[in-house]
Design an enzyme around this catalytic site. Structure first.
Site, PDB file in Angstrom:
ATOM      1  N   PHE A 119      -7.631 -14.084  13.963  1.00  0.00           N
ATOM      2  CA  PHE A 119      -7.946 -14.809  15.133  1.00  0.00           C
ATOM      3  C   PHE A 119      -8.590 -16.025  14.534  1.00  0.00           C
ATOM      4  O   PHE A 119      -9.020 -16.298  13.285  1.00  0.00           O
ATOM      5  CB  PHE A 119      -9.130 -14.051  15.755  1.00  0.00           C
ATOM      6  CG  PHE A 119      -8.665 -13.407  17.239  1.00  0.00           C
ATOM      7  CD1 PHE A 119      -7.664 -12.802  17.236  1.00  0.00           C
ATOM      8  CD2 PHE A 119      -9.402 -13.667  18.079  1.00  0.00           C
ATOM      9  CE1 PHE A 119      -7.111 -12.281  18.466  1.00  0.00           C
ATOM     10  CE2 PHE A 119      -9.054 -13.139  19.447  1.00  0.00           C
ATOM     11  CZ  PHE A 119      -8.207 -12.293  19.532  1.00  0.00           C
ATOM     12  N   GLN A 240     -17.437 -21.692  27.287  1.00  0.00           N
ATOM     13  CA  GLN A 240     -16.073 -21.949  26.676  1.00  0.00           C
ATOM     14  C   GLN A 240     -14.881 -22.079  27.614  1.00  0.00           C
ATOM     15  O   GLN A 240     -14.713 -21.104  28.318  1.00  0.00           O
ATOM     16  CB  GLN A 240     -16.020 -20.636  25.841  1.00  0.00           C
ATOM     17  CG  GLN A 240     -14.851 -20.576  24.943  1.00  0.00           C
ATOM     18  CD  GLN A 240     -14.609 -19.543  23.770  1.00  0.00           C
ATOM     19  OE1 GLN A 240     -14.413 -18.428  24.152  1.00  0.00           O
ATOM     20  NE2 GLN A 240     -15.218 -19.862  22.817  1.00  0.00           N
ATOM     21  N   HIS A 242     -11.059 -21.585  27.325  1.00  0.00           N
ATOM     22  CA  HIS A 242     -10.034 -20.749  26.318  1.00  0.00           C
ATOM     23  C   HIS A 242      -8.880 -21.714  26.222  1.00  0.00           C
ATOM     24  O   HIS A 242      -8.317 -22.089  27.268  1.00  0.00           O
ATOM     25  CB  HIS A 242      -9.825 -19.360  26.799  1.00  0.00           C
ATOM     26  CG  HIS A 242      -8.965 -18.688  25.763  1.00  0.00           C
ATOM     27  ND1 HIS A 242      -7.735 -18.767  25.344  1.00  0.00           N
ATOM     28  CD2 HIS A 242      -9.387 -17.579  25.176  1.00  0.00           C
ATOM     29  CE1 HIS A 242      -7.483 -17.989  24.434  1.00  0.00           C
ATOM     30  NE2 HIS A 242      -8.416 -17.340  24.333  1.00  0.00           N
ATOM     31  N   LEU A 252      -5.262 -15.236  31.306  1.00  0.00           N
ATOM     32  CA  LEU A 252      -5.535 -15.453  29.713  1.00  0.00           C
ATOM     33  C   LEU A 252      -4.027 -14.913  29.084  1.00  0.00           C
ATOM     34  O   LEU A 252      -3.674 -13.792  29.321  1.00  0.00           O
ATOM     35  CB  LEU A 252      -6.672 -14.692  29.273  1.00  0.00           C
ATOM     36  CG  LEU A 252      -6.894 -14.777  27.821  1.00  0.00           C
ATOM     37  CD1 LEU A 252      -7.710 -16.417  27.771  1.00  0.00           C
ATOM     38  CD2 LEU A 252      -7.756 -13.856  27.210  1.00  0.00           C
ATOM     39  N   GLU A 255      -5.416 -15.134  22.310  1.00  0.00           N
ATOM     40  CA  GLU A 255      -5.555 -15.827  20.832  1.00  0.00           C
ATOM     41  C   GLU A 255      -4.710 -14.920  19.979  1.00  0.00           C
ATOM     42  O   GLU A 255      -4.232 -15.647  19.202  1.00  0.00           O
ATOM     43  CB  GLU A 255      -7.047 -16.117  20.452  1.00  0.00           C
ATOM     44  CG  GLU A 255      -7.262 -16.860  19.285  1.00  0.00           C
ATOM     45  CD  GLU A 255      -8.598 -17.257  19.193  1.00  0.00           C
ATOM     46  OE1 GLU A 255      -9.243 -17.692  19.919  1.00  0.00           O
ATOM     47  OE2 GLU A 255      -9.112 -16.729  18.035  1.00  0.00           O
ATOM     48  N   ARG A 286     -11.767 -22.392  19.045  1.00  0.00           N
ATOM     49  CA  ARG A 286     -11.207 -22.463  20.403  1.00  0.00           C
ATOM     50  C   ARG A 286     -11.590 -23.671  21.036  1.00  0.00           C
ATOM     51  O   ARG A 286     -10.763 -24.489  21.685  1.00  0.00           O
ATOM     52  CB  ARG A 286     -11.976 -21.376  21.506  1.00  0.00           C
ATOM     53  CG  ARG A 286     -11.233 -20.117  21.074  1.00  0.00           C
ATOM     54  CD  ARG A 286     -11.753 -19.054  22.241  1.00  0.00           C
ATOM     55  NE  ARG A 286     -10.732 -17.718  21.808  1.00  0.00           N
ATOM     56  CZ  ARG A 286     -11.211 -16.596  22.377  1.00  0.00           C
ATOM     57  NH1 ARG A 286     -12.377 -16.624  22.998  1.00  0.00           N
ATOM     58  NH2 ARG A 286     -10.539 -15.485  21.865  1.00  0.00           N
ATOM     59  N   HIS A 353     -13.665 -19.644  30.477  1.00  0.00           N
ATOM     60  CA  HIS A 353     -13.258 -18.256  30.119  1.00  0.00           C
ATOM     61  C   HIS A 353     -14.796 -17.702  29.638  1.00  0.00           C
ATOM     62  O   HIS A 353     -14.569 -16.352  29.753  1.00  0.00           O
ATOM     63  CB  HIS A 353     -12.567 -18.377  28.860  1.00  0.00           C
ATOM     64  CG  HIS A 353     -12.231 -16.828  28.064  1.00  0.00           C
ATOM     65  ND1 HIS A 353     -11.591 -16.114  28.619  1.00  0.00           N
ATOM     66  CD2 HIS A 353     -12.421 -16.547  26.691  1.00  0.00           C
ATOM     67  CE1 HIS A 353     -11.327 -14.899  27.788  1.00  0.00           C
ATOM     68  NE2 HIS A 353     -11.959 -15.157  26.755  1.00  0.00           N
ATOM     69  N   ARG A 398     -18.285 -19.420  21.077  1.00  0.00           N
ATOM     70  CA  ARG A 398     -18.003 -18.279  20.541  1.00  0.00           C
ATOM     71  C   ARG A 398     -16.676 -17.988  19.818  1.00  0.00           C
ATOM     72  O   ARG A 398     -15.819 -18.628  20.172  1.00  0.00           O
ATOM     73  CB  ARG A 398     -18.049 -17.258  21.660  1.00  0.00           C
ATOM     74  CG  ARG A 398     -17.516 -15.892  21.306  1.00  0.00           C
ATOM     75  CD  ARG A 398     -17.643 -14.959  22.567  1.00  0.00           C
ATOM     76  NE  ARG A 398     -16.601 -15.012  23.614  1.00  0.00           N
ATOM     77  CZ  ARG A 398     -15.260 -14.599  23.482  1.00  0.00           C
ATOM     78  NH1 ARG A 398     -15.265 -13.658  22.561  1.00  0.00           N
ATOM     79  NH2 ARG A 398     -14.484 -14.542  24.513  1.00  0.00           N
TER      80      ARG A 398
END
Ligand SMILES: Cc1cc2nc3c(=O)[nH]c(=O)nc-3n(C[C@H](O)[C@H](O)[C@H](O)COP(=O)(O)OP(=O)(O)OC[C@H]3O[C@@H](n4cnc5c(N)ncnc54)[C@H](O)[C@@H]3O)c2cc1C
Length: 587
Positions: A119, A240, A242, A252, A255, A286, A353, A398
């Site tokens: 990730f 955040q 995304h 979504l 990732e 991100r 997100h 995050r």
């Protein structure tokens, strides 16, 4: 008419991963625990989490929790509290094994161990080669976790109030929280739950933005409830986006797609992340990837007739890998973008997100708040965990896979601390009837229908304003205009018109209550963002492009009364290891 009252040791508002992991801890220790949820528990947003949960198990590549801790501190742009981050990264390992033993059907590698994928923002050896730290159940990890936790809670006899809407917390004159007023959605009947302890686990607030990956229920209710009893919200400017939402829709695309080898291209077919993050490329953090996509589109290299998105390519992975590791993504892409990723790339653009900020807590889940203008203290009886809380482990940005981890680790920590509190506080405090009346008044206020703009229209106007004025790039001018708009929207709320059909009256009332919450939370985001004059993590200001540790290495606190901003220091000292001092953040 007198309101029905029920009594519990612990009231948990929210049945996502955070609420259910806390409840399980309490119910298995024989506490009387009530879980209130405005939707059926397994419909909480945790169910939608796709990619996985981080833990340095080292099943696929070498790893250890120190590296995980370094990545998290760096990912937070040094705003995360290092004591809490250390605790989370260490606890990650037993937490995942605990889930495995509780029955979560993780994907496996050939030797039978839990499958882990790469990730963004993960490294070996403090910033070295890519790590693979995200434990996954295909691309439906949240679904697997939430259903397992729910079943375990049923076994432990947790008491569920399904489809009850929490309206407000009840705080007494001494500042302790003694329960909450809730409403049964079907009947509209109020119910007062008196409780020795209350945990807010109400999740995020993605619905403040027009385009979001979040469910309709993510309206920031718990955060707004905290604001209304005088608790400030921390670091709300850090929201955040995304990088890969389905363009124009917001759903979504995990990732995990890039973790499995997918990558982004612009209209020239160029793999543009190589220019923005030469080492990590598509697996940079991100905030970095989201800004790169917006920049490509702004500079005219976007795809499609409007040139308003980029493409996520994964057809080279082959049908077998996609079917095994990313089946849900293929389905979403077919339904919402009309493309089969086995054949064609998916059109993507950043989508709102995750809220890094929230209700300030310590690493035991206890809510800490300044009392009036005095020093910070624990609010007796009040806890928060999960996306609505700010411990803070995510700081200014995050990392993917760290939220499922956060909700599980700190949900459990709150459960453990609540047991300690209950041992010392065996009796219910007297109910504060004045506070109850105030909460009831907020509920009954929405019984009369206003004459002004409809809830729906005001909600649309509000969400568009947030998107236009508090998005990926923020300047003084754009944000100042945004705050003025929000103030005008807030003023219109008093006379808002509820939906007319009497059959759906209670849902109309819930929508109005949610809109009020959304606006309160939106205001905290807009004002915190306007105040912070630097770029850090997800908060990006072209007029202040640099991070400014001298002036701004501190948490912000927004108090609703007087729309006031205060600040407090970052806890940069970990529990047992050396501090990671701030460095320039490159990927
Ligand atoms: C599409 C998507 C994919 C994601 N994928 C990942 C991932 O792969 N890895 C990762 O780490 N993170 C991921 N995240 C983030 C992560 O899933 C969430 O941050 C996390 O699940 C939040 O859990 P929670 O327990 O705090 O709240 P939630 O699961 O959102 O639950 C909130 C609960 O509060 C209740 N509630 C709220 N308001 C009220 C009220 N007024 N009255 C009564 N009940 C109320 C709701 O009914 C619900 O039960 C993803 C998020 C999204 C949106």
């Amino acid at each position: 008419m007198p309101i029905t009252r029920r009594h519990f040791d612990a009231l948990i508002i929210g049945a996502g991963g955070a609420g259910l992991n806390a409840a399980l801890r309490l119910a298995t220790a024989d506490a009387r625990v009530a879980v209130v949820s405005k939707v059926f528990p397994t419909r909480s947003h945790t169910v939608a989490a796709q990619g996985g949960v981080n833990a340095a198990l080292a099943n696929v590549l070498p790893d250890n929790w120190h590296w995980h801790m370094f990545d998290t501190v760096k990912g937070s742009d040094y705003l995360g509290d290092q004591d809490a981050i250390e605790y989370m990264c260490r606890e990650a390992i037993p937490t995942v094994y605990e889930l495995e033993h509780a029955g979560v059907p993780f994907s496996r590698i050939d030797n039978g161990k839990i499958y882990q994928r790469a990730f963004g923002g993960q490294s070996q050896n403090f910033g070295g080669p890519q790590a693979a730290r995200t434990c996954a159940a295909a691309d439906r990890t949240g679904h697997a976790i939430l259903h397992t936790l729910y079943q375990q809670n049923i076994r432990a006899r947790t008491h569920f109030f399904d489809e009850y809407f929490a309206v407000d917390l009840i705080r007494d004159q001494e500042g302790a929280v003694v329960g909450a007023l809730v409403m049964e959605i079907e009947s509209g009947e109020p119910l007062l739950i008196e409780s020795k302890t209350t945990l807010l686990a109400t999740g995020g607030c993605g619905q403040v933005f027009r385009t979001t990956s979040n469910a309709h229920i993510n309206t920031g209710d718990g955060m707004a409830m905290a604001l209304r009893i005088g608790v400030p919200l921390m670091d709300m400017e850090f929201y955040q986006f995304h990088p890969t939402g389905i363009a124009g829709k917001g759903m979504l695309i995990t990732e995990g797609v890039r973790g499995e080898g997918g990558y982004l291209v612009n209209k020239e077919g160029e793999r543009f992340m190589e220019r923005y993050a030469p080492n990590a490329k598509d697996l940079a953090s991100r905030d970095v990837v989201a800004r790169a996509i917006v920049t490509e589109v702004k500079e005219g290299r976007g795809c499609g007739p409007q040139r308003d998105h980029v493409m996520l390519k994964l057809d080279h992975l082959g049908e077998e890998v996609i079917a095994k590791r990313l089946p849900g993504i293929r389905e979403s892409a077919r339904i919402f973008a009309g493309v089969d990723p086995v054949e064609e790339p998916i059109p993507v653009f950043p989508t709102a997100h995750y809220v890094m900020g929230g209700i300030p807590t310590d690493r035991f889940g206890r809510v800490v708040s300044p009392v009036g203008s005095g020093p910070e203290e624990v609010v007796p009886g009040l806890y928060a965990a999960g996306e609505c809380a700010c411990v803070s482990v995510h700081g200014a940005n995050r990392l993917g896979g760290n939220s499922l981890l956060d909700i599980l680790v700190f949900g459990r920590a709150a459960g453990i601390d609540i047991m300690d509190y209950l041992r010392e506080n065996r009796h219910h405090r007297p109910m504060d009837e004045t506070a109850v009346e105030k909460a009831v008044a907020r509920l009954t206020r929405w019984e009369k229908k206003g004459e002004g703009i409809s809830v729906r229209e005001l909600r649309d106007e509000f969400r568009k304003s947030m998107e236009d004025h508090a998005g990926v790039f923020r300047t003084e001018e754009v944000m100042t205009e945004g705050v003025d708009r929000l103030k005008a929207i807030r003023a219109k709320l008093a006379d808002v018109r509820l939906k007319d059909q009497s059959a759906v009256f209670n849902t109309a009332r819930v929508e109005a209550l949610e809109l009020e919450n959304l606006i309160d939370v939106g205001m905290s985001i807009a004002l915190s963002a306007l105040a912070r004059k630097e770029s850090r993590g997800a908060h990006s200001r072209p007029d202040y492009p640099k991070r400014d540790d001298q002036s701004w290495l501190k948490h912000s606190l927004y108090t609703q009364e007087g729309d006031r901003m205060d600040y407090k220091p970052v806890r940069s000292k970990p529990l047992t290891v050396e501090t990671f001092p701030p460095k320039e953040r490159v990927y």
